[in-house]
Design a protein around this motif. Structure first.
Motif, PDB file in Angstrom:
ATOM      1  N   THR A 135       0.567   7.524  -5.871  1.00 33.27           N
ATOM      2  CA  THR A 135      -0.842   8.550  -5.923  1.00 33.27           C
ATOM      3  C   THR A 135      -0.655   9.962  -5.677  1.00 33.27           C
ATOM      4  N   PHE A 148       1.601   2.371  -3.439  1.00 36.07           N
ATOM      5  CA  PHE A 148       0.603   2.705  -4.216  1.00 36.07           C
ATOM      6  C   PHE A 148       0.228   4.411  -3.683  1.00 36.07           C
ATOM      7  N   LYS A 149       0.532   4.502  -2.314  1.00 33.12           N
ATOM      8  CA  LYS A 149       0.250   5.611  -1.744  1.00 33.12           C
ATOM      9  C   LYS A 149       1.234   6.769  -2.285  1.00 33.12           C
ATOM     10  N   TYR A 195       0.875  -1.197   0.051  1.00 30.03           N
ATOM     11  CA  TYR A 195       0.102  -0.033   0.030  1.00 30.03           C
ATOM     12  C   TYR A 195       0.830   1.397  -0.004  1.00 30.03           C
TER      13      TYR A 195
END
Lengths: 256, 256
Positions: free
Chosen positions: B135, B131-132, B128
């Protein structure tokens, strides 16, 4: 203006903005309580327990409510499974404590071996391994459920990926459409109605987001109140085919 | 039938099926070599280095080629950046060794601080946190690039999530469309043409997948040969608006 016995109220953008208070919202909740209206905070957030959500409202926003006033997409997912799963209670979960506890509380068995269902919600520690298991289980026949389609979670770092982004990875890798539970789907509203014992006609959905809060009301046939303290702006709904039942600038304007 | 000087050849489904050999493909490669055709294996897989890809072909499939015969979506991404990035060489990468090495080999600087580009490829250890970062960086203005849109990677466990699924998570969380490099996009073919010094008219794209291999050829204006040893079946292209230039049951049928 019609009187409503029950209020299904969104949180972020409606009752607070992150850590920032919205005083008109606190006054609105107080007036609802004085008039013995039933209050249910209906939120797509599946990571926190109802107890934690209520504690945050009491401690940081001067809103005196309990866990019984909170209904999350995690609870709606659990209630949906109770209604549909029968004896099929094996569930593989991508999600945090709030989602796992909600499922365990309703008698689901959490497993990564031959689950009947794969439930995907926000997990801020998710790894490839979990996406792999979810993908293989769905490809092997497990029913694919997403708690909600939110794109982002506001955080101190910025807009970080939320449940919908994790669901999207699994949707793409399985090429299967999930059953979605949270707003704007009607499932969360139907489950909240069932949990509260209220009828559609008795309830008003209150929220700041036309695309989720108001659409969920429209999809379920529940009246809606859009408040302009958060995401949606008057211009956003100008060309909307179905308007909210009511709109207000702040919740001070609403006559409970 | 036209003679082609260069062959851009897909791997899985065309030259082998996972660990299984396709003897007609090995014979086809041998005939190409006897006729001094130029061979480039053009693959969406960005996780392995060209050296590893060639070693696998030599060791397990009796196909005597070197790293110089391999062109991956990782190499195409690096070549694309060299062509477009100018002095902007700060890149945040979600990807494995093959992708990171390809970018480093072309002078890119890998960083998670204020990158100019975010490149998303397959990373079987993605978390995660990555991905954070991707983003937040894209939301802050970094250009979003996806190595390829493959839904799945065949593995011994089954069809596990591939690069396209990871790209999809970031696309949803940023609400931004990525620049895609791999097949069916024309970018990988254009970069392979440039790298090989061949002209469009001299090359034949060979593959088993109409949606990726043949479409990439069509999108670039390169002739295509669809071989029915993998994914696509004759029925799949019956109603295709643009047919492959040629189709064969096995590569034994092809006159080099």
């Amino acid at each position: 203006m019609k009187q409503y016995q029950g209020y299904f109220i969104d949180l972020d953008g409606t009752v607070y903005r992150g850590k920032e208070r919205i005083p008109a919202a606190a006054r609105f909740i107080k007036r609802l309580q004085e008039h013995q209206r039933e209050i249910l905070f209906v939120t797509n957030n599946s990571t926190r327990s109802p107890k934690e959500v209520a504690a945050n409202l009491r401690t940081n926003h001067d809103i005196n409510v309990t866990a019984a006033n909170v209904y999350t997409s995690a609870m709606a997912t659990a209630d949906y499974l109770v209604q549909h799963a029968g004896q099929k209670r094996r569930v593989y979960v991508i999600g945090e404590r709030g989602l796992k506890d909600a499922l365990l509380n309703k008698g689901m068995q959490l497993t990564d071996q031959d689950p009947d269902y794969v439930v995907v919600g926000l997990d801020r520690n998710v790894t490839y391994e979990q996406f792999k298991i979810a993908t293989l289980c769905i490809r092997a026949g497990a029913v694919f459920i997403g708690t909600n389609g939110d794109t982002n979670l506001p955080s101190e770092e910025g807009m970080i990926p939320s449940a919908g982004a994790l669901v999207e990875l699994v949707r793409y890798a399985t090429q299967q459409e999930p059953i979605m539970i949270g707003k704007p789907q009607k499932t969360i509203v139907e489950m909240a109605l069932k949990a509260s014992g209220l009828k559609k006609s008795e309830v008003l959905m209150v929220g700041d987001n036309y695309q989720t809060d108001v659409q969920a009301g429209i999809n379920t046939g529940v009246d809606t109140l859009l408040v302009y303290t958060g995401l949606s702006k008057p211009a956003d709904i100008e060309h909307a085919e179905i308007k909210p039942t009511y709109t207000v600038k702040t919740l001070d304007e609403w006559n409970v």
